[in-house]
Scaffold this motif. Sequence first.
Motif, PDB file in Angstrom:
ATOM      1  N   ARG A 176      54.621  37.137 -13.618  1.00 30.77           N
ATOM      2  CA  ARG A 176      55.387  35.955 -13.199  1.00 30.77           C
ATOM      3  C   ARG A 176      56.035  36.167 -11.839  1.00 30.77           C
ATOM      4  O   ARG A 176      56.199  35.225 -11.066  1.00 30.77           O
ATOM      5  CB  ARG A 176      56.440  35.611 -14.257  1.00 30.77           C
ATOM      6  N   ALA A 207      54.673  40.357 -18.719  1.00 33.12           N
ATOM      7  CA  ALA A 207      54.892  38.960 -18.313  1.00 33.12           C
ATOM      8  C   ALA A 207      55.706  38.911 -17.026  1.00 33.12           C
ATOM      9  O   ALA A 207      55.391  38.145 -16.100  1.00 33.12           O
ATOM     10  CB  ALA A 207      55.607  38.205 -19.434  1.00 33.12           C
ATOM     11  N   GLU A 208      56.709  39.746 -16.951  1.00 36.35           N
ATOM     12  CA  GLU A 208      57.559  39.729 -15.753  1.00 36.35           C
ATOM     13  C   GLU A 208      56.755  40.125 -14.515  1.00 36.35           C
ATOM     14  O   GLU A 208      56.882  39.511 -13.452  1.00 36.35           O
ATOM     15  CB  GLU A 208      58.745  40.678 -15.945  1.00 36.35           C
ATOM     16  N   LYS A 218      51.316  32.168 -14.153  1.00 32.71           N
ATOM     17  CA  LYS A 218      51.904  31.622 -15.390  1.00 32.71           C
ATOM     18  C   LYS A 218      51.513  32.488 -16.586  1.00 32.71           C
ATOM     19  O   LYS A 218      50.386  32.992 -16.646  1.00 32.71           O
ATOM     20  CB  LYS A 218      51.367  30.213 -15.640  1.00 32.71           C
ATOM     21  N   LYS A 251      59.552  25.078 -19.012  1.00 37.63           N
ATOM     22  CA  LYS A 251      59.066  25.997 -20.043  1.00 37.63           C
ATOM     23  C   LYS A 251      58.712  25.157 -21.268  1.00 37.63           C
ATOM     24  O   LYS A 251      59.390  24.168 -21.553  1.00 37.63           O
ATOM     25  CB  LYS A 251      60.150  27.016 -20.391  1.00 37.63           C
ATOM     26  N   VAL A 301      58.675  34.169 -20.813  1.00 34.83           N
ATOM     27  CA  VAL A 301      57.363  33.641 -20.414  1.00 34.83           C
ATOM     28  C   VAL A 301      57.498  32.160 -20.065  1.00 34.83           C
ATOM     29  O   VAL A 301      58.581  31.584 -20.186  1.00 34.83           O
ATOM     30  CB  VAL A 301      56.319  33.824 -21.553  1.00 34.83           C
ATOM     31  N   ASP A 302      56.394  31.544 -19.636  1.00 34.22           N
ATOM     32  CA  ASP A 302      56.427  30.114 -19.295  1.00 34.22           C
ATOM     33  C   ASP A 302      56.133  29.236 -20.499  1.00 34.22           C
ATOM     34  O   ASP A 302      56.648  28.127 -20.614  1.00 34.22           O
ATOM     35  CB  ASP A 302      55.382  29.830 -18.205  1.00 34.22           C
TER      36      ASP A 302
END
Length: 463
Positions: free
Chosen positions: A81, A77-78, A86, A152, A105-106
């Motif tokens: 992002r 995820a990082e 997203k 978020k 995460v978003d």
Amino acid sequence: MRLHPITAEDPLTLQARARELIRFPQLTMPLLAALTPAHWQVSHTDEITHPVDTRCTYDLVGITAATPGALHAYELAEAFRQRGVKVVMGGPHATLLPAEVIEHVDIVVVGEAETVWAFVLRDVEYEVHYPAGSHLLDEATQATVEVLPGQKKIYRCARPATLAGLPFARRDLIEHGGWNKWWATKGAIIATRGCPHRCDYCSIPHLYPQANRMRFRPVTEVAAEVAAIADKGVVFWDDNIGANPRYAKALFQALIPLKKWWTSQATLASLRDEEFLCLAAASGCKALFVGLESIYQSSLDGANKAHNQVHYYQGLIAKAHAYGIAIQAGIMFGFDGDDKDVFARTVDIMGEIGLDNATISLMVPYPGTPAYARLQAAGRIIDDNWRHYNGKTHVVHAPRQMTPEALLAGYEWAKTQFYSPGHIFKRLSLSQTGLWWNIPRNLGYMFGLTGEVRSRAAMHSAE
Ligand code: SF4
């Protein structure tokens, strides 16, 4: 709009399972892809067979992960992002610990995706902004969204999804790979969801609203989807396919003309039912996964699994064999009732009852389960690194009757004994079931035992 769902798997777990001969594809993301509106372009990575390319660009990346894969999912995820992509995360870990997951995460989806997925995609596509701190209800789906600082969002399904009218999973997005790809199938499917039991270590009762109330797909819809599967082999990812015997038998009758081979999960209760076994066999059932978990009744009772009665194991397994159905047992070590003799006694009994195969694991108290709460309250959770919650490589709680090191060594010793040539010969001689695939499968497990496992197992032998 481009969506890339990822079935995340931690490298440690991948390594521990790398040499298993038969692995079945996960269904979550192919099903999610099928629920996605047609104007979204969907691709998919299942890390069991392929690594994720984090350099690709999408409008939305979706990740599903169980607890051992959570930290790896955060790394993925990082990476996305950082490049402005997203990320939405759902699945078991996100459902059990949404407050932790949203930090990485978003968007988090809690529970089943069916009722909220269209809502999530619409908000992403139209870049919908809600006031931070608001808590909204979508009239159409009855799903809720909790809006946190930085836009978020946590989406929750308010009611169990109906399984009638489910689209066919996007099997075109399942890719085979790895050395064992010739044994792979794309035939993953579900017929039911839920389980009436509440074993205290199991996360299933906590993943869906009212998970102990069974839900069923119409038999005709399941049969139509099975008929559309090109592969001969089908895996029903149901938590307990025999939970409602009447439904199960109707399903098996509908499967008979399709001439498939299939496997699924069931409890010992199903093996007591002669008609269930007869129809299952006639419809192509080759093996059932049955969570025996322990040969100590006290361990089962302590884990709220008293529906397993040890004295029935042998007779019921012989009955399944009589119908040509192999039994893959779930066996776990680390219950409070387990003492230092449990390993040798389990190996002996598994040989005597002619078990075809076993998934032997360490008991893992997943977060959100009664087992975790109980052990945490007693100060017995000794490892909070989710990567280690894979049931294969680390003991994460203090066992009651031995040290964590003794538990790990004993568990690995039991695996090496169970998958030794003599034990395989003894078990399969008694079983005589599906030998053409059962022998290679056992050998696959045997050759999968690494030098590291064997050397730790030797510590147990030396004690
Ligand atoms: S029977 Fe199996 S699926 Fe059902 S609660 Fe127990 S472990 Fe979970």
